[in-house]
Motif scaffolding. Structure first.
Motif, PDB file in Angstrom:
ATOM      1  N   SER A 154       7.805  -5.083   2.407  1.00 13.07           N
ATOM      2  CA  SER A 154       7.018  -3.877   2.689  1.00 13.07           C
ATOM      3  C   SER A 154       5.625  -4.188   3.212  1.00 13.07           C
ATOM      4  CB  SER A 154       6.896  -3.016   1.431  1.00 13.07           C
ATOM      5  OG  SER A 154       6.158  -3.708   0.428  1.00 13.07           O
ATOM      6  N   THR A 176      11.202  -6.735  -2.349  1.00 13.40           N
ATOM      7  CA  THR A 176      10.094  -5.787  -2.434  1.00 13.40           C
ATOM      8  C   THR A 176      10.031  -5.244  -3.842  1.00 13.40           C
ATOM      9  OG1 THR A 176       9.051  -3.909  -1.299  1.00 13.40           O
ATOM     10  CG2 THR A 176      11.389  -3.700  -1.800  1.00 13.40           C
ATOM     11  N   SER A 177       9.026  -4.413  -4.120  1.00 14.22           N
ATOM     12  CA  SER A 177       8.916  -3.791  -5.437  1.00 14.22           C
ATOM     13  C   SER A 177       9.690  -2.481  -5.465  1.00 14.22           C
ATOM     14  CB  SER A 177       7.452  -3.532  -5.785  1.00 14.22           C
ATOM     15  OG  SER A 177       6.902  -2.580  -4.894  1.00 14.22           O
ATOM     16  N   ASN A 180       8.899   0.468  -3.136  1.00 14.06           N
ATOM     17  CA  ASN A 180       9.044   0.318  -1.685  1.00 14.06           C
ATOM     18  C   ASN A 180      10.467   0.060  -1.231  1.00 14.06           C
ATOM     19  OD1 ASN A 180       6.213   0.583  -1.306  1.00 14.06           O
ATOM     20  ND2 ASN A 180       5.945  -1.567  -1.872  1.00 14.06           N
ATOM     21  N   ARG A 196      11.194  -6.644  -9.245  1.00 12.30           N
ATOM     22  CA  ARG A 196      10.805  -6.264 -10.611  1.00 12.30           C
ATOM     23  C   ARG A 196      12.013  -6.231 -11.541  1.00 12.30           C
ATOM     24  NH1 ARG A 196       5.585  -4.754 -10.767  1.00 12.30           N
ATOM     25  NH2 ARG A 196       4.597  -3.971  -8.842  1.00 12.30           N
ATOM     26  N   ASP A 304      -0.358   1.681   7.017  1.00  7.25           N
ATOM     27  CA  ASP A 304      -0.600   2.263   5.705  1.00  7.25           C
ATOM     28  C   ASP A 304      -1.827   3.164   5.722  1.00  7.25           C
ATOM     29  OD1 ASP A 304      -2.143   2.183   3.029  1.00  7.25           O
ATOM     30  OD2 ASP A 304      -0.167   1.486   2.411  1.00  7.25           O
ATOM     31  N   TYR A 318      -9.245  -3.378   0.406  1.00 12.01           N
ATOM     32  CA  TYR A 318      -7.949  -2.718   0.184  1.00 12.01           C
ATOM     33  C   TYR A 318      -6.801  -3.672   0.485  1.00 12.01           C
ATOM     34  CZ  TYR A 318      -4.124   0.617   0.561  1.00 12.01           C
ATOM     35  OH  TYR A 318      -2.932   1.271   0.401  1.00 12.01           O
ATOM     36  N   THR A 321      -5.959  -6.068  -2.277  1.00  7.95           N
ATOM     37  CA  THR A 321      -5.236  -5.584  -3.463  1.00  7.95           C
ATOM     38  C   THR A 321      -3.747  -5.902  -3.376  1.00  7.95           C
ATOM     39  OG1 THR A 321      -4.715  -3.363  -2.567  1.00  7.95           O
ATOM     40  CG2 THR A 321      -6.855  -3.655  -3.698  1.00  7.95           C
ATOM     41  N   GLY A 322      -3.231  -6.155  -2.168  1.00 13.26           N
ATOM     42  CA  GLY A 322      -1.818  -6.434  -1.987  1.00 13.26           C
ATOM     43  C   GLY A 322      -0.925  -5.215  -2.088  1.00 13.26           C
ATOM     44  N   ARG A 323      -1.508  -4.023  -2.064  1.00 10.56           N
ATOM     45  CA  ARG A 323      -0.709  -2.808  -2.241  1.00 10.56           C
ATOM     46  C   ARG A 323      -0.360  -2.106  -0.931  1.00 10.56           C
ATOM     47  NH1 ARG A 323      -4.489  -1.907  -6.595  1.00 10.56           N
ATOM     48  NH2 ARG A 323      -5.556  -0.347  -5.334  1.00 10.56           N
ATOM     49  N   LYS A 325       1.348  -0.818   2.322  1.00  9.64           N
ATOM     50  CA  LYS A 325       2.692  -0.739   2.882  1.00  9.64           C
ATOM     51  C   LYS A 325       2.557  -0.825   4.397  1.00  9.64           C
ATOM     52  CE  LYS A 325       4.169   2.328  -0.864  1.00  9.64           C
ATOM     53  NZ  LYS A 325       4.725   3.655  -1.228  1.00  9.64           N
TER      54      LYS A 325
END
Length: 333
Positions: A154, A176-177, A180, A196, A304, A318, A321-323, A325
């Motif tokens: 992602s 991916t998590s 996503n 996860r 994103d 931002y 943060t690795g968040r 998409k």
């Protein structure tokens, strides 16, 4: 000229907004009025000094690796571009500097931007799309029937690599998590592994190619899901002796990188597979091919968030943060 400059290597506070002179334009370069610039994890790593052994920039220097904008001036030897052209590029190493109002770019690093997308979407592409091309087409030689695993599906790189691998005819898996999974599946991944809840080494096997941006620990695990003779391309390291030889690194760097990659190389030999480190290079001809794929609908950028140019520091934070998409972009508009 407003610019975001690395004044000294540091994990925090390395980048400041300052005024800089307009860059000189060499005979084989063009001046680009920056309309948007992509933001990459590489930007913060460069500013922190994490790559200074293999990319020894000397502060102060303007940061930024992706650009989309308009040609305003061409060097005396340039015949392939004209003022007014809409272009995009990942300027070559030691000529970066896209977090600025204008940037000089070698003509051979530049391509006409895709016409079917926005300038912000175009700015999101060069670094990640070139990395995907060089990993899949050059190193992996992916063709129909190959099995390809893309880690971090992602992220900015992953969203493009999945689409390019599918275009090349591969069966694609991606990690991916949980949040996503649907995004990654919508991009064309045939198998989606939620890291996860699942261990990719337990559910995947006999892959021809793994592209791993996560680093040495993940690379070691990725080696175990390859078929005999398969290849892991590492984007997050460790650098290998072939890479340092190709860049003409000094003997100290060669010894250091040999030590860093020893375990990965030994494990690959034991398993009968291969490992290769990739640090992408600028290439305008490849960007022209990628622009055609975008305009043909084979690849779509995933953006994103878009920040204003004066919010470049917030955009970098931002990304860190690795968040995100897909990609994060700063826009002059």
């Amino acid at each position: 000229m407003k610019s975001f400059v690395v004044e000294k290597y540091a994990k925090q506070g390395a980048v400041r907004q300052v005024d800089r002179p307009e860059p000189d334009v060499a005979p084989d370069a063009v001046l680009v009025q920056v309309q948007a610039a992509g933001v990459n994890p590489l930007d913060s790593k460069i500013a922190a000094g994490e790559f200074k052994l293999i990319l020894p920039y000397k502060p102060p220097f303007v940061l930024g690796h992706d650009v989309a904008g308009t040609v305003t001036r061409v060097g005396s030897a340039v015949t392939s571009f004209s003022p007014g052209d809409a272009v995009y590029a990942r300027p070559r190493d030691f000529a970066i500097g896209t977090f600025a109002e204008r940037v000089a770019v070698k003509a051979e690093d530049l391509a006409l931007a895709p016409s079917s997308i926005s300038v912000e979407e175009a700015a999101s592409l060069p670094l990640v799309a070139l990395t995907a091309w060089q990993a899949l087409v050059e190193r992996g030689k992916v063709t129909a029937g190959h099995k390809v695993l893309v880690h971090a599906g992602s992220g900015g790189f992953g969203t493009i690599a999945i689409q390019l691998a599918k275009h090349l005819g591969a069966t694609v898996a991606a990690t991916t998590s949980t949040a996503n999974v649907e995004l990654v599946r919508s991009l064309g991944a045939d198998v989606v592994v939620d890291y996860r809840t699942e261990d990719f080494t337990e559910v995947l096997s006999d892959y021809d190619l793994v592209i791993d941006p996560l680093g040495a620990d993940s690379v070691l695990r990725s080696l175990t899901v390859l078929r005999p003779g398969g290849l892991v391309v590492g984007l997050g390291g460790p650098p290998d002796p072939e890479f340092t030889a190709n860049i003409g690194a000094n003997p100290v760097v060669r010894v250091a990188t040999r030590a860093l990659s020893r375990k990965v190389r030994a494990t690959a030999r034991r398993l009968g597979v291969r490992y290769s480190f990739l640090l992408m290079r600028a290439n305008g001809a490849q960007l022209a091919e990628i622009a055609r794929l975008v305009d043909d609908g084979a690849i779509r950028p995933v953006v994103d968030r878009t920040f204003g140019f004066d919010q470049t520091l917030e955009a970098l934070a931002y990304v860190d943060t690795g968040r995100a998409k897909g990609k994060v972009v700063v826009s002059m508009s």
